[in-house]
Design a protein around this motif. Structure first.
Motif, PDB file in Angstrom:
ATOM      1  N   GLY A 178       0.838  -1.191   0.000  1.00 21.07           N
ATOM      2  CA  GLY A 178       0.000   0.000   0.000  1.00 21.07           C
ATOM      3  C   GLY A 178       0.872   1.240   0.000  1.00 21.07           C
ATOM      4  O   GLY A 178       1.745   1.416  -0.863  1.00 21.07           O
ATOM      5  N   HIS A 179       0.670   2.103   0.994  1.00 20.45           N
ATOM      6  CA  HIS A 179       1.474   3.321   1.124  1.00 20.45           C
ATOM      7  C   HIS A 179       2.794   3.088   1.863  1.00 20.45           C
ATOM      8  O   HIS A 179       3.587   4.013   2.002  1.00 20.45           O
ATOM      9  CB  HIS A 179       0.674   4.399   1.864  1.00 20.45           C
ATOM     10  CG  HIS A 179      -0.363   5.076   1.014  1.00 20.45           C
ATOM     11  ND1 HIS A 179      -0.308   6.415   0.690  1.00 20.45           N
ATOM     12  CD2 HIS A 179      -1.465   4.601   0.400  1.00 20.45           C
ATOM     13  CE1 HIS A 179      -1.347   6.731  -0.067  1.00 20.45           C
ATOM     14  NE2 HIS A 179      -2.079   5.638  -0.248  1.00 20.45           N
ATOM     15  N   VAL A 180       3.023   1.871   2.344  1.00 18.34           N
ATOM     16  CA  VAL A 180       4.187   1.576   3.184  1.00 18.34           C
ATOM     17  C   VAL A 180       5.308   0.961   2.358  1.00 18.34           C
ATOM     18  O   VAL A 180       5.088  -0.015   1.617  1.00 18.34           O
ATOM     19  CB  VAL A 180       3.808   0.632   4.341  1.00 18.34           C
ATOM     20  CG1 VAL A 180       5.045   0.263   5.158  1.00 18.34           C
ATOM     21  CG2 VAL A 180       2.758   1.288   5.232  1.00 18.34           C
ATOM     22  N   ASN A 181       6.502   1.528   2.477  1.00 14.25           N
ATOM     23  CA  ASN A 181       7.687   0.981   1.826  1.00 14.25           C
ATOM     24  C   ASN A 181       8.590   0.334   2.869  1.00 14.25           C
ATOM     25  O   ASN A 181       8.891   0.930   3.909  1.00 14.25           O
ATOM     26  CB  ASN A 181       8.465   2.076   1.098  1.00 14.25           C
ATOM     27  CG  ASN A 181       9.727   1.535   0.426  1.00 14.25           C
ATOM     28  OD1 ASN A 181      10.833   1.648   0.950  1.00 14.25           O
ATOM     29  ND2 ASN A 181       9.549   0.925  -0.738  1.00 14.25           N
ATOM     30  N   VAL A 182       9.023  -0.897   2.600  1.00 16.93           N
ATOM     31  CA  VAL A 182       9.945  -1.632   3.467  1.00 16.93           C
ATOM     32  C   VAL A 182      11.241  -1.840   2.703  1.00 16.93           C
ATOM     33  O   VAL A 182      11.234  -2.357   1.574  1.00 16.93           O
ATOM     34  CB  VAL A 182       9.362  -2.982   3.907  1.00 16.93           C
ATOM     35  CG1 VAL A 182      10.382  -3.753   4.731  1.00 16.93           C
ATOM     36  CG2 VAL A 182       8.080  -2.772   4.708  1.00 16.93           C
ATOM     37  N   ASP A 183      12.341  -1.440   3.309  1.00 16.76           N
ATOM     38  CA  ASP A 183      13.647  -1.484   2.670  1.00 16.76           C
ATOM     39  C   ASP A 183      14.633  -2.147   3.631  1.00 16.76           C
ATOM     40  O   ASP A 183      14.817  -1.684   4.760  1.00 16.76           O
ATOM     41  CB  ASP A 183      14.093  -0.052   2.331  1.00 16.76           C
ATOM     42  CG  ASP A 183      15.287  -0.017   1.406  1.00 16.76           C
ATOM     43  OD1 ASP A 183      15.073  -0.017   0.183  1.00 16.76           O
ATOM     44  OD2 ASP A 183      16.424  -0.001   1.910  1.00 16.76           O
ATOM     45  N   LEU A 184      15.283  -3.232   3.205  1.00 16.20           N
ATOM     46  CA  LEU A 184      16.112  -4.037   4.111  1.00 16.20           C
ATOM     47  C   LEU A 184      17.416  -4.420   3.438  1.00 16.20           C
ATOM     48  O   LEU A 184      17.428  -4.832   2.268  1.00 16.20           O
ATOM     49  CB  LEU A 184      15.358  -5.303   4.521  1.00 16.20           C
ATOM     50  CG  LEU A 184      16.123  -6.305   5.396  1.00 16.20           C
ATOM     51  CD1 LEU A 184      16.423  -5.706   6.770  1.00 16.20           C
ATOM     52  CD2 LEU A 184      15.324  -7.598   5.530  1.00 16.20           C
TER      53      LEU A 184
END
Length: 310
Positions: A178-184
């Motif tokens: 959705g509007h959430v970005n996860v970066d790892l």
């Protein structure tokens, strides 16, 4: 020339490390700073939906006030009192192969500029460059999986050089929910022997690091402008072995965990974030602070980065 034995000491921050689309920076054998600490949302987001090649240039600035440190027991004590400034200048070239439509590549060089100043300590100069590149795969348009590898070449100026060859491998992941970005990012630093005239020969310990960013796009994710984010960084490094004295250096193993908050601004005229990446700009600013550590100065600093793509 007689060699001086290394004295155990809390690690002084001479340089940070970061990655933004494959950037990195110098770390001395006794330096604090978590690798890739200036990551932000979409650091590891790449698109394979482009034709030809494109390039980017990034400039990063990191300021840290080294007023506090963690001792061997994890307690906070007085730090060296230095103010450390690190600049990172990175050029990246991107390309793809027609036979691999969902895969992309880039190659880069990053040059650190370092200044650390205190009442009893001063060091400045051009640090050791990182040279390497990465490969990524898009299983879906907004999902990125990849791996990278860099070599740090010890040719920097004497005051800030590591005097150590090192290898930086890592794997990364970026996705939108959705509007959430996860970066790892998960990676490490494998170090060779430190050889410096007038000093003992040292075998510094290797490092493992984790860098996580979670951001929320205020505007629709297909046209992001401002993305506030939170971050978590962790690093642990093994102890140093003194080859000349044939003994380990006491209190030389270190670890640190930091948390941070920031915001990423993106300027992409008439383009979606995953389609035909050509000319656009990014600017991010974040604040980071240590929550725990051992044998290292405490992170308490501001990190800024700006990127231009064309």
């Amino acid at each position: 020339m007689q060699r001086r034995h290394t004295k155990p000491t809390i690690r002084i921050r001479l340089a940070c490390a970061l990655a933004m689309l494959g950037a990195g920076c110098s770390m001395t054998a006794h330096a604090a700073g978590i690798p890739f600490a200036t990551d932000r949302p979409q650091t590891w987001q790449f698109s394979s939906d482009f034709e030809g090649t494109y390039d980017s240039f990034g400039q990063n600035l990191d300021w840290n006030h080294d007023s506090r440190a963690f001792d061997a027991h994890g307690n906070q004590v007085a730090g060296p009192g230095t103010n450390t400034f690190v600049g990172l200048s990175t050029f990246i070239h991107y390309w793809k192969l027609p036979s691999l439509p969902h895969v992309g590549f880039n190659a880069s060089i990053t040059v650190p500029e370092i200044r650390s100043q205190g009442s009893q300590f001063s060091a400045s100069g051009i640090g050791d460059p990182l040279i390497g590149g990465l490969v990524w795969y898009n299983p879906a348009p907004a999902t990125t999986l990849g791996a990278q590898a860099y070599v740090q070449v010890p040719i920097g100026q004497n005051d800030v050089s590591t005097n150590t060859w090192s290898f930086w491998p890592s794997v990364f992941y970026d996705d939108w929910y959705g509007h959430v970005n996860v970066d790892l990012l998960l990676g490490g630093i494998i170090r060779g022997r430190t050889l410096r005239s007038g000093h003992d020969d040292l075998s510094p310990g290797n490092s493992f690091h984790l860098n996580l960013r979670v951001g929320y796009s205020i505007s629709p994710p297909d046209n992001p402008f401002a993305i506030p984010f939170v971050g978590l960084d962790f690093q642990t490094s093994g102890g140093t072995f003194n080859q000349t004295a044939a003994m380990p250096v006491s209190n030389s193993a270190s670890r640190e965990t930091t948390v941070g908050v920031g915001v990423l601004f993106q300027f992409k005229p008439n383009s979606l974030p995953f389609v035909h990446q050509k000319m656009y700009d990014q600017l991010s600013i974040q604040y980071q602070h240590s929550v725990s550590g051992r044998n290292t100065t405490l992170t308490n600093g501001i990190l800024v980065q700006a990127w231009h793509y064309w």
